[in-house]
Design a protein around this motif. Structure first.
Motif, PDB file in Angstrom:
ATOM      1  N   ILE A 279       0.854  -1.181   0.000  1.00  0.00           N
ATOM      2  CA  ILE A 279       0.000   0.000   0.000  1.00  0.00           C
ATOM      3  C   ILE A 279       0.893   1.234   0.000  1.00  0.00           C
ATOM      4  CG2 ILE A 279      -1.709   1.298   1.323  1.00  0.00           C
ATOM      5  CD1 ILE A 279      -2.756  -1.328   2.384  1.00  0.00           C
ATOM      6  N   ALA A 280       0.569   2.160  -0.863  1.00  0.00           N
ATOM      7  CA  ALA A 280       1.332   3.407  -0.895  1.00  0.00           C
ATOM      8  C   ALA A 280       0.950   4.268   0.309  1.00  0.00           C
ATOM      9  CB  ALA A 280       1.054   4.165  -2.190  1.00  0.00           C
ATOM     10  N   ILE A 281       1.954   4.807   0.991  1.00  0.00           N
ATOM     11  CA  ILE A 281       1.736   5.649   2.165  1.00  0.00           C
ATOM     12  C   ILE A 281       2.340   7.015   1.897  1.00  0.00           C
ATOM     13  CG2 ILE A 281       2.175   5.899   4.641  1.00  0.00           C
ATOM     14  CD1 ILE A 281       2.503   2.872   4.773  1.00  0.00           C
ATOM     15  N   TRP A 282       1.608   8.052   2.269  1.00  0.00           N
ATOM     16  CA  TRP A 282       2.108   9.397   2.024  1.00  0.00           C
ATOM     17  C   TRP A 282       1.776  10.309   3.199  1.00  0.00           C
ATOM     18  CZ3 TRP A 282      -1.663  13.201   1.786  1.00  0.00           C
ATOM     19  CH2 TRP A 282      -2.977  12.760   1.557  1.00  0.00           C
ATOM     20  N   ARG A 283       2.532  11.404   3.290  1.00  0.00           N
ATOM     21  CA  ARG A 283       2.343  12.388   4.355  1.00  0.00           C
ATOM     22  C   ARG A 283       2.515  13.778   3.761  1.00  0.00           C
ATOM     23  NH1 ARG A 283       5.730  15.160   7.934  1.00  0.00           N
ATOM     24  NH2 ARG A 283       7.549  14.085   7.077  1.00  0.00           N
ATOM     25  N   HIS A 284       1.519  14.622   3.993  1.00  0.00           N
ATOM     26  CA  HIS A 284       1.566  16.014   3.512  1.00  0.00           C
ATOM     27  C   HIS A 284       1.817  16.930   4.709  1.00  0.00           C
ATOM     28  CE1 HIS A 284      -0.675  19.554   1.333  1.00  0.00           C
ATOM     29  NE2 HIS A 284       0.585  19.818   1.637  1.00  0.00           N
ATOM     30  N   ASP A 285       3.024  17.466   4.790  1.00  0.00           N
ATOM     31  CA  ASP A 285       3.396  18.380   5.870  1.00  0.00           C
ATOM     32  C   ASP A 285       2.826  19.762   5.530  1.00  0.00           C
ATOM     33  OD1 ASP A 285       4.642  20.078   7.720  1.00  0.00           O
ATOM     34  OD2 ASP A 285       6.373  18.745   7.878  1.00  0.00           O
ATOM     35  N   LEU A 286       1.842  20.212   6.299  1.00  0.00           N
ATOM     36  CA  LEU A 286       1.173  21.485   6.007  1.00  0.00           C
ATOM     37  C   LEU A 286       2.032  22.684   6.361  1.00  0.00           C
ATOM     38  CD1 LEU A 286      -2.423  20.573   7.260  1.00  0.00           C
ATOM     39  CD2 LEU A 286      -1.579  20.618   4.914  1.00  0.00           C
ATOM     40  N   ARG A 287       3.119  22.465   7.126  1.00  0.00           N
ATOM     41  CA  ARG A 287       3.973  23.599   7.484  1.00  0.00           C
ATOM     42  C   ARG A 287       4.887  23.994   6.328  1.00  0.00           C
ATOM     43  NH1 ARG A 287       5.762  20.592  12.909  1.00  0.00           N
ATOM     44  NH2 ARG A 287       5.828  18.978  11.304  1.00  0.00           N
ATOM     45  N   LYS A 296       6.580   2.455  -2.421  1.00  0.00           N
ATOM     46  CA  LYS A 296       5.462   1.986  -3.229  1.00  0.00           C
ATOM     47  C   LYS A 296       4.764   3.156  -3.924  1.00  0.00           C
ATOM     48  CE  LYS A 296       2.402  -0.824  -4.893  1.00  0.00           C
ATOM     49  NZ  LYS A 296       2.767  -1.773  -5.958  1.00  0.00           N
ATOM     50  N   ALA A 297       4.632   4.289  -3.235  1.00  0.00           N
ATOM     51  CA  ALA A 297       3.985   5.449  -3.832  1.00  0.00           C
ATOM     52  C   ALA A 297       4.810   5.974  -5.016  1.00  0.00           C
ATOM     53  CB  ALA A 297       3.794   6.544  -2.787  1.00  0.00           C
ATOM     54  N   PHE A 298       6.138   6.048  -4.844  1.00  0.00           N
ATOM     55  CA  PHE A 298       6.981   6.477  -5.962  1.00  0.00           C
ATOM     56  C   PHE A 298       6.874   5.495  -7.129  1.00  0.00           C
ATOM     57  CE2 PHE A 298       9.280   8.995  -2.671  1.00  0.00           C
ATOM     58  CZ  PHE A 298       9.246  10.223  -3.324  1.00  0.00           C
ATOM     59  N   GLU A 299       6.730   4.210  -6.803  1.00  0.00           N
ATOM     60  CA  GLU A 299       6.580   3.214  -7.863  1.00  0.00           C
ATOM     61  C   GLU A 299       5.295   3.451  -8.644  1.00  0.00           C
ATOM     62  OE1 GLU A 299       5.611  -1.540  -8.136  1.00  0.00           O
ATOM     63  OE2 GLU A 299       6.831  -0.813  -6.467  1.00  0.00           O
ATOM     64  N   VAL A 300       4.211   3.775  -7.943  1.00  0.00           N
ATOM     65  CA  VAL A 300       2.943   4.056  -8.620  1.00  0.00           C
ATOM     66  C   VAL A 300       3.090   5.255  -9.557  1.00  0.00           C
ATOM     67  CG1 VAL A 300       0.563   4.809  -8.271  1.00  0.00           C
ATOM     68  CG2 VAL A 300       1.544   3.035  -6.810  1.00  0.00           C
ATOM     69  N   LEU A 301       3.825   6.284  -9.088  1.00  0.00           N
ATOM     70  CA  LEU A 301       4.009   7.481  -9.913  1.00  0.00           C
ATOM     71  C   LEU A 301       5.045   7.276 -11.012  1.00  0.00           C
ATOM     72  CD1 LEU A 301       3.995  10.213  -7.124  1.00  0.00           C
ATOM     73  CD2 LEU A 301       2.133   9.607  -8.676  1.00  0.00           C
ATOM     74  N   GLY A 302       5.823   6.205 -10.892  1.00  0.00           N
ATOM     75  CA  GLY A 302       6.817   5.931 -11.913  1.00  0.00           C
ATOM     76  C   GLY A 302       8.010   6.861 -11.869  1.00  0.00           C
ATOM     77  N   ILE A 303       8.362   7.366 -10.683  1.00  0.00           N
ATOM     78  CA  ILE A 303       9.524   8.249 -10.545  1.00  0.00           C
ATOM     79  C   ILE A 303      10.443   7.690  -9.463  1.00  0.00           C
ATOM     80  CG2 ILE A 303       8.283  10.305 -11.318  1.00  0.00           C
ATOM     81  CD1 ILE A 303       7.909  11.118  -8.462  1.00  0.00           C
ATOM     82  N   LEU A 304      11.697   8.117  -9.507  1.00  0.00           N
ATOM     83  CA  LEU A 304      12.668   7.644  -8.527  1.00  0.00           C
ATOM     84  C   LEU A 304      12.352   8.232  -7.152  1.00  0.00           C
ATOM     85  CD1 LEU A 304      15.966   7.924 -10.597  1.00  0.00           C
ATOM     86  CD2 LEU A 304      14.653   5.845 -10.071  1.00  0.00           C
ATOM     87  N   THR A 359      -7.144   7.333  -2.880  1.00  0.00           N
ATOM     88  CA  THR A 359      -6.435   7.753  -1.673  1.00  0.00           C
ATOM     89  C   THR A 359      -7.416   7.935  -0.530  1.00  0.00           C
ATOM     90  OG1 THR A 359      -6.633  10.097  -2.241  1.00  0.00           O
ATOM     91  CG2 THR A 359      -4.670   8.945  -3.008  1.00  0.00           C
ATOM     92  N   ARG A 360      -6.913   7.678   0.660  1.00  0.00           N
ATOM     93  CA  ARG A 360      -7.663   7.950   1.894  1.00  0.00           C
ATOM     94  C   ARG A 360      -6.761   8.788   2.787  1.00  0.00           C
ATOM     95  NH1 ARG A 360     -11.072   3.734   5.439  1.00  0.00           N
ATOM     96  NH2 ARG A 360     -12.569   4.420   3.887  1.00  0.00           N
TER      97      ARG A 360
END
Length: 898
Positions: A279-287, A296-304, A359-360
């Protein structure tokens, strides 16, 4: 509370004062008796002291006397013995009421340390943040262990090449190995894997090349069943670049596979989530407005991978333009709620293609309630969207995945009346979350079905008595609206430091239970009908068969005995008709009767039916007039003929002497109206109200007219199953008219549909009996274990067909005799003591010497599915018992014309 100024009985030198006051550590000077003489600003701020601390002990200022008497005693004993003291963790509350911790060192001072009149130096290093981090680490570790346990996740390592292994406890539990024996070697490990899934050279080859790998396979469980496992491993190399170790994880996917079989669409989606694996995991730092991804998330986007993350502008540049407004709106929505928010959007990969990503996200806030970051997971659902084109439905279902899957999650600490539920548990039992989690007694006495309460009390006691063992049971609940639902519960009792906790899940399996009950009832009814048909037809075969043979005995011609024999035949045929009608009605009510609607020329069906009822009409002195017609109905040909025969039979039986029956056909628009009118006794309004009730003879059962009151019930059920209807008009003393409405067929009629089925007409009874057939060429082998049936068929074949016949009482014996005898025809009973008729046919077809012999099934199993199965298996024909002698002999003449 104000910050206190430096205090001193005899202030230290100015140089020392400047040095100590500038220190960030918490410092205090104590007099020889342990009373505070001076503190630096850092200590004053930390403990929130003022001038009133002068002369107080350190234990009093820190409040140790109240909340940690043991440390207070340790301080007093050190002062008394004039010995240094070190306390690794001292806790107190600061001026704002916040909990603080520090490492405390108490050191006696010597005269040469230039601190006049001060007997002790107290140094405190603030460890508050370290303590909080350690506590958080413990909580995270416990959550990880819980997730690992409930997620059935096992971790392992193996030295290369396929050397010593290291497993965690979940691996031993998953694979059912004894932890005391250590991790098994590779050979023992592979032996537990399903033969079709065992890793071969692909697994060994992976050990030669560093990288990440994954595989799914099944493993055996203690019960002998197979469990589904998803294995992921990474081959790592040593400093020399040669692979030297494998680290991996295994997830038990069995429960998801089982859910996938029990539930329809939602279960399939849960199975899909498992198949997706990582499962792709991500974190958006609002600061800093940057987004950080796992591999896994980078793999989905196809970027290093980029450890520094991506700016929000870079991420939004990857989103499909049409989806950007929805992404922005979802982010805004998430800021206004603490609930998870789902969203689906398309993301552009480096090669220019787009991937659908679900995404959730959930917002995290600081102590002041201000949002600091989004935490989220993502699934690549491109293939599913492309295949189903139901992206919105998928997103909505995954938004409430637990609810759609009927999955409720609960926990409770023993001794507490109330536990904790997720929202799906409230939804499952129909209880408002505003009412809170019900107390244990309330749950048992008001929610659980009364018949299951004692069993649930036993299950609760079993759960309390176990440790680290999953307890599973099924039970019913009663919702507030009275609806009864079936739940499956899986729970564990886990002991923790300082107490224990119970965790569990609940799944709504009502539909599965109802389906199983319906299947069991349908199967039981089908088995009963088949068994009843067979058991009734078997003795009737002997009764009717030998009665027919007696009727053909020349010695009985013209005798009173022959008349009695005919009464036996008539009574037997009446009983057989009753059996057929009852079985037909039961099969129709249970939906077991399969109809074959196709274009049927109605004129041909009427002529077939007329030929079959003419003997009864002649005997009753009733004339029948049938209109000619070329209309075509859309119906089942055989069942349509059965309807007509039943209506004509009733019109004949309940007609007057020299009465008349008229069969007419007219156009009714979309339907064809078939009318059967008679000049009989007619019926009253009261009788017509009960006309189609099974076994209701409407009072005529006392008049000696044969019948069981089932025929019209079968007529009504058959016509309605074919999309039609039945109407009745009747006048007492005048007659009755039955109208059958059947769907009209519009269009051409194929040659197969137009071909009428052959009808065996029954000639009128005469005193002249059929003479025995002279001997002719032809050998018949009869495979039958019932000696009475064998004797009956042998007599029919030898005396009246003029053929040679031999009987064998077992299936395997029949196969062997067929190879020796090579008969022209094999009659085969379907229920034999060693093998069934299908196995006999299969063995005959396997041998070249018997493969071409025609085989006819001769059985008391007369259900439509029995006949259909035999025809599909390759039997030349299927003859049912009881045997009709004329039809039987005619069939033999057709197969062996001589």
């Amino acid at each position: 509370m104000a910050i206190c100024r430096p205090l001193s009985l005899s202030p230290p030198t100015s140089a020392w004062t400047a040095l100590l006051e500038a220190s960030t550590e918490l410092l205090a000077l104590l007099d020889p008796q342990g009373a505070i003489a001076w503190v630096n600003p850092a200590m004053a701020r930390a403990v929130g002291c003022d001038e009133t601390v002068l002369g107080q002990t350190l234990a009093q200022v820190l409040g140790l006397d109240a909340h940690d008497p043991a440390q207070a005693r340790a301080l007093a004993e050190a002062l008394l013995a004039r010995q240094p003291l070190q306390l690794s963790r001292v806790s107190w509350c600061d001026a704002q009421g916040a909990d603080r911790t520090a490492e405390l060192i108490l050191k006696p001072l010597q005269d040469d340390e230039k601190l006049a009149d001060a007997g002790w130096l107290c140094t405190m290093r603030d460890t508050t943040e370290l303590t909080r981090s350690q506590a958080e680490t413990v909580r995270v570790t416990e959550r990880l262990a819980r997730a690992q346990e409930f997620g059935r996740l096992g971790l392992y390592e193996r030295e290369l090449p396929m050397g010593k292994g290291h497993w965690d406890a979940n691996m031993f539990r998953l694979w059912n190995f004894d932890p005391a024996q250590g991790a098994p070697d590779f050979k023992a490990f592979v032996a537990r894997i399903h033969p079709d899934d065992r890793p071969g050279m692909d697994y060994r080859d992976s050990a030669r090349v560093p990288g990440k790998y994954a595989k799914r396979y099944r493993i055996t469980s203690p019960s002998g069943q197979w469990r589904h496992v998803h294995a992921q491993w990474e081959v790592k190399a040593g400093p020399d670049g040669v692979p030297n170790i494998i680290v991996g994880a295994m997830v038990d996917d069995t429960e998801v596979y089982e859910l996938a079989e029990s539930f329809n669409t939602t279960s399939a989606q849960l199975k899909l989530a498992v198949e997706l694996g990582n499962i792709a995991i991500w974190r958006h730092d609002l600061r800093n407005n940057r987004i950080y991804y796992n591999d896994k998330a980078f793999e989905v986007l196809g970027i290093l991978p980029r450890p520094e993350g991506l700016a929000i502008e870079e991420v939004r540049a990857l989103i499909h333009p049409d989806d950007v407004p929805r992404v922005v709106a979802t982010a805004a929505e998430s800021l206004n709620t603490d609930r998870p928010v789902d969203m689906e959007a398309r993301y552009r990969r480096a090669d220019g293609s787009y991937r659908y990503v679900l995404t959730r996200r959930v917002v995290r806030r600081n102590a002041d309630g201000e949002p600091t970051e989004f935490m989220g997971v993502a699934l690549d659902v491109t293939e599913q969207v492309a295949e189903t084109r139901r992206a919105q439905e998928l997103a909505r279902r995954l938004e409430v995945a637990a609810s759609a899957a009927g999955l409720g999650i609960w926990s409770r600490e023993p001794g507490r009346e109330r536990g904790e539920w997720n929202a799906q548990m409230f939804h499952m039992i129909g209880r408002s979350p505003a009412l809170g989690v019900p107390r244990r007694t309330e749950w048992l006495n008001e929610v659980v079905h009364p018949d299951d309460r004692e069993r649930m009390r036993t299950a609760h006691a079993e759960l309390r008595a176990t440790e680290d063992i999953t307890v599973e049971h099924e039970y019913r609940i009663v919702r507030p609206d009275g609806e009864v639902r079936w739940l499956v519960s899986r729970a564990r009792h886990e002991k923790r430091e300082g107490g224990s906790v119970q965790f569990g899940i609940a799944i709504d399996v009502t539909e599965r239970q109802e389906k199983l009950v319906a299947q069991r009832e349908s199967q039981a009814k089908s088995e009963f009908l088949a068994r009843m048909s067979h058991e009734l037809r078997t003795p009737l075969n002997a009764v009717l068969g030998f009665a027919q043979l007696l009727g053909l005995d020349p010695a009985l011609a013209g005798s009173a005995t022959l008349a009695k024999v005919r009464h036996i035949v008539s009574a037997g045929e009446h009983l057989l008709s009753l059996i057929n009608d009852v079985l037909d009605l039961s099969s129709l009510e249970s939906g077991e009767v399969r109809l074959d609607p196709r274009p049927v020329p109605l004129g041909g069906v009427l002529q077939e039916a007329l030929a079959l009822v003419e003997p009864a009409a002649r005997e009753a002195g009733v004339s029948i007039e049938v209109d000619e017609t070329d209309v075509v109905v859309l119906a089942d040909r055989i069942r349509t003929r059965q309807v007509v025969i039943n209506l004509l039979s009733n019109a004949i039986k309940y007609n007057s002497s020299r009465g008349q029956v008229h069969v007419g056909v007219r156009d009714g628009g979309d339907a064809v109206v078939l009318t059967v009118s008679d000049t009989g006794r007619g019926m009253t309004r009261q009788q017509m109200a009960h006309l189609f009730e099974p076994f209701n003879r409407l009072g005529v059962e006392r008049e000696g007219i044969e019948g069981a009151g089932v025929g019209l019930s079968v007529v009504k059920a058959l016509v309605e199953r074919m999309g039609g209807s039945v109407r009745v008009e009747s006048t007492p003393g005048v007659g009755s008219r039955f109208q059958v409405h059947l769907p009209r067929h519009v269009g051409p009629v194929g040659p197969d549909d137009a071909e009428p089925a052959p009808v065996q007409t029954v000639p009128p009874p005469t005193e002249a009996m059929r003479p025995p057939r002279r001997q002719r060429a032809g050998r018949v082998l009869y495979i039958e274990d019932n000696p009475v049936n064998a004797l009956l068929v042998e007599e029919m074949v030898r005396q009246h067909a003029g053929l040679q016949i031999e009987s064998v009482a077992s299936g395997l014996g029949g196969v062997a005799r067929a190879q020796e005898l090579k008969p022209d025809l094999i009659l085969l009973d379907m229920q034999l003591p060693d093998v069934d008729g299908y196995e006999v046919l299969s063995r005959l077809r396997e041998q070249p010497s018997t493969a071409g012999i025609r085989c006819v099934a001769l059985s008391a199993n007369a259900m439509p599915e029995d006949i259909a199965r035999a025809t599909a298996a390759g039997f030349s024909d299927y003859w049912t018992k009881p045997i009709n002698l004329k039809t039987f002999l005619a069939a033999l003449d057709r197969l062996l014309p001589g």
